[in-house]
Write a protein that holds these residues in place. Sequence first.
Motif, short mmCIF file in Angstrom:
data_model
loop_
_atom_site.label_atom_id
_atom_site.label_comp_id
_atom_site.label_asym_id
_atom_site.label_seq_id
_atom_site.Cartn_x
_atom_site.Cartn_y
_atom_site.Cartn_z
N GLU A 7 0.82 -1.21 0.00
CA GLU A 7 0.00 0.00 0.00
C GLU A 7 0.86 1.27 0.00
N LEU A 8 2.15 1.12 0.21
CA LEU A 8 3.01 2.31 0.32
C LEU A 8 3.68 2.63 -1.02
N THR A 9 2.84 2.87 -2.03
CA THR A 9 3.41 3.13 -3.36
C THR A 9 3.45 4.62 -3.71
N ASP A 10 3.14 5.47 -2.76
CA ASP A 10 3.25 6.89 -3.05
C ASP A 10 4.72 7.27 -3.27
N GLU A 11 4.91 8.27 -4.13
CA GLU A 11 6.29 8.67 -4.41
C GLU A 11 6.84 9.60 -3.33
N LEU A 12 5.94 10.27 -2.62
CA LEU A 12 6.35 11.25 -1.61
C LEU A 12 5.95 10.72 -0.24
N LEU A 13 6.91 10.23 0.51
CA LEU A 13 6.60 9.58 1.78
C LEU A 13 7.49 10.08 2.90
N GLU A 14 6.90 10.10 4.09
CA GLU A 14 7.70 10.25 5.31
C GLU A 14 7.52 8.97 6.11
N ILE A 15 8.62 8.40 6.54
CA ILE A 15 8.55 7.11 7.23
C ILE A 15 9.31 7.23 8.55
N GLU A 16 8.64 6.79 9.61
CA GLU A 16 9.33 6.68 10.90
C GLU A 16 9.30 5.22 11.27
N VAL A 17 10.45 4.62 11.40
CA VAL A 17 10.46 3.21 11.77
C VAL A 17 11.47 3.01 12.89
N GLU A 18 11.07 2.14 13.82
CA GLU A 18 11.96 1.90 14.96
C GLU A 18 12.10 0.39 15.16
N PHE A 19 13.32 -0.03 15.42
CA PHE A 19 13.58 -1.46 15.66
C PHE A 19 14.20 -1.64 17.04
N ASP A 20 13.87 -2.78 17.63
CA ASP A 20 14.46 -3.15 18.92
C ASP A 20 15.80 -3.83 18.63
N THR A 21 16.86 -3.31 19.15
CA THR A 21 18.17 -3.90 18.85
C THR A 21 18.75 -4.65 20.06
N THR A 22 17.88 -4.91 21.05
CA THR A 22 18.43 -5.57 22.24
C THR A 22 18.47 -7.10 22.10
N LEU A 23 17.34 -7.67 21.65
CA LEU A 23 17.27 -9.13 21.63
C LEU A 23 17.30 -9.69 20.22
N VAL A 24 17.84 -8.93 19.33
CA VAL A 24 17.74 -9.31 17.93
C VAL A 24 18.70 -10.45 17.57
N GLU A 25 18.16 -11.39 16.79
CA GLU A 25 19.00 -12.51 16.38
C GLU A 25 19.59 -12.30 14.99
N ALA A 26 18.95 -11.42 14.26
CA ALA A 26 19.33 -11.26 12.85
C ALA A 26 20.77 -10.79 12.70
N PHE A 27 21.30 -11.04 11.53
CA PHE A 27 22.63 -10.56 11.19
C PHE A 27 22.56 -9.07 10.82
N ASP A 28 21.52 -8.77 10.03
CA ASP A 28 21.24 -7.38 9.71
C ASP A 28 19.75 -7.23 9.41
N PHE A 29 19.29 -6.01 9.38
CA PHE A 29 17.88 -5.76 9.10
C PHE A 29 17.76 -4.36 8.53
N GLY A 30 16.56 -4.03 8.05
CA GLY A 30 16.42 -2.68 7.51
C GLY A 30 15.17 -2.49 6.71
N ILE A 31 15.23 -1.51 5.82
CA ILE A 31 14.06 -1.12 5.05
C ILE A 31 14.48 -0.86 3.60
N ASN A 32 13.69 -1.37 2.68
CA ASN A 32 13.93 -1.12 1.26
C ASN A 32 12.88 -0.16 0.74
N LEU A 33 13.32 0.84 0.02
CA LEU A 33 12.40 1.86 -0.51
C LEU A 33 12.31 1.72 -2.02
#
Length: 485
Positions: A351-377
């Motif tokens: 649903e986020l196909t608008d060309e003009l976006l503001e995004i606030e995203v927060e991740f918990d980095t305390t108990l994370v198992e992943a090697f890396d993580f993130g967001i693709n735009l």
Amino acid sequence: MALENQQTNTKVDNETQTAKRWRLGYHIMAPSGWINDPNGLIQYKGNYHVFFQHYPYGVEWGPMHWGHVASHDLVHWKYYPIALVPGDTYDRDGCFSGSAVEDEGELCLIYTGHRYLDKEKSLADQVQCLAVSRDGIQFTKDSNNPVIASYPEEGSGDFRDPKVWRHNDFWYLIAGTTKNHIGKVVLYRSSDLRTWTYLGGIAQSEGNQGYMWECPDFFELKSPQGIEPEDDCYQNLHQTGYFVGHFDDECFDFSHGSFNELDKGHDFYAVQTFQDDQGRRIAFAWMDMWESLMPEQEEGWAGALTLPRELTLAADGKIRMTPVEELKKLRKNKLLSVENEYISGEKTYHELTDELLEIEVEFDTTLVEAFDFGINLRVGETEETVIRYDLKEEKLILDRTKSGTGVGGVRQTALPKSERLRLHIYLDRSSVEVFANDGETVMTSRIYPTEKNEGVRLFSNEGDVRMTRLNVWRLENIGLNFENK
Ligand code: FRU
């Protein structure tokens, strides 16, 4: 006699506009043609004014004019006539960068008059000039020009980008220059903006900090050219950074710490700042880089400025850069608000196909198992712009190798792990600005997607990550173009 201000470029029809897929929605750009540095930032008679280096007759750098926009709120901008046109003997090859002050009700622009001694060899003889206006729209060049007619002994003909400020009873001016490949900043003083006394050099490169310092600022921001890359730092052709130090206004001595890069993305240069009536120090930079590809040239324009950012000095002695509060006005409607989701592999928000976006995203980095993580735009069939946090390396990475056409490359920067990783992202049609952990690290890059926009994707590799919150807004297209004239 200055050349006549011909704004023949102002006739662009609607069809051409719709063909402009990379034309930005809420950033300052030229009406058409070329733009580089922001110039003359000032709040004057209640309005914010931004000027910029501009060549209106082509999509490449040429004899520099000063383009002009103004706004009542730092968000909605309006074009004004070109403020400075080159062609007088002292600025015959260009009106280069400079700054603005208000003096006795007049808006005064102090800029560099550029003259080539030898164009082939890029040999210049640069001088400093003044132009004034009573209405903030029409400017008259001062009859005393050039007000600084030659460079100081420890400088050379590369002598430019005056920044002027008021301190006690005097005006002070710093300009960038170079001698024997050592970039430096020199200081002058005046009581009337017309007669200047040379006070000496106040800072210079220690050899590895650039062969030319351009666009120096009053406080701590400096824009040196020619620093060699060192690990993840100074990867751009030209760097923008700052020293934090102490300025002794009696001996004119500036003692300072080390050089810090201000923005870790691909496209950030020639930053300028000003102080507004709320006491905020606000910065704009050119959101491009010399010699980088600019695919928007095929659309008849080139270059843009960053969003306005507030600068503050944090307890660790580093500058924090955050989007100004007013930018919340751009929010049209909230597209998404989710909390506490585990990301395992990929999750695409179609649903986020608008060309003009503001995004606030927060991740918990305390108990994370992943090697890396993130967001693709701007996720497409094969395209994406990746913003990734590498937990082991504790680095934030902006990867535009698959962003689209023209430009590529990866930028990464150390960002020590804390309990949360907060990313505040402004996405426009051909730019991305990422403010991490409240401005601790900022990355600004141009991107040129070509594929159908299929949305935004969160991801984690080799384990889960808890996304604690995600808020997304559709942003307003401010209509900074001819339709609004
Ligand atoms: C920085 C700069 C300035 C100069 C201007 C010319 O990008 O090189 O030093 O005044 O651009 O357009």
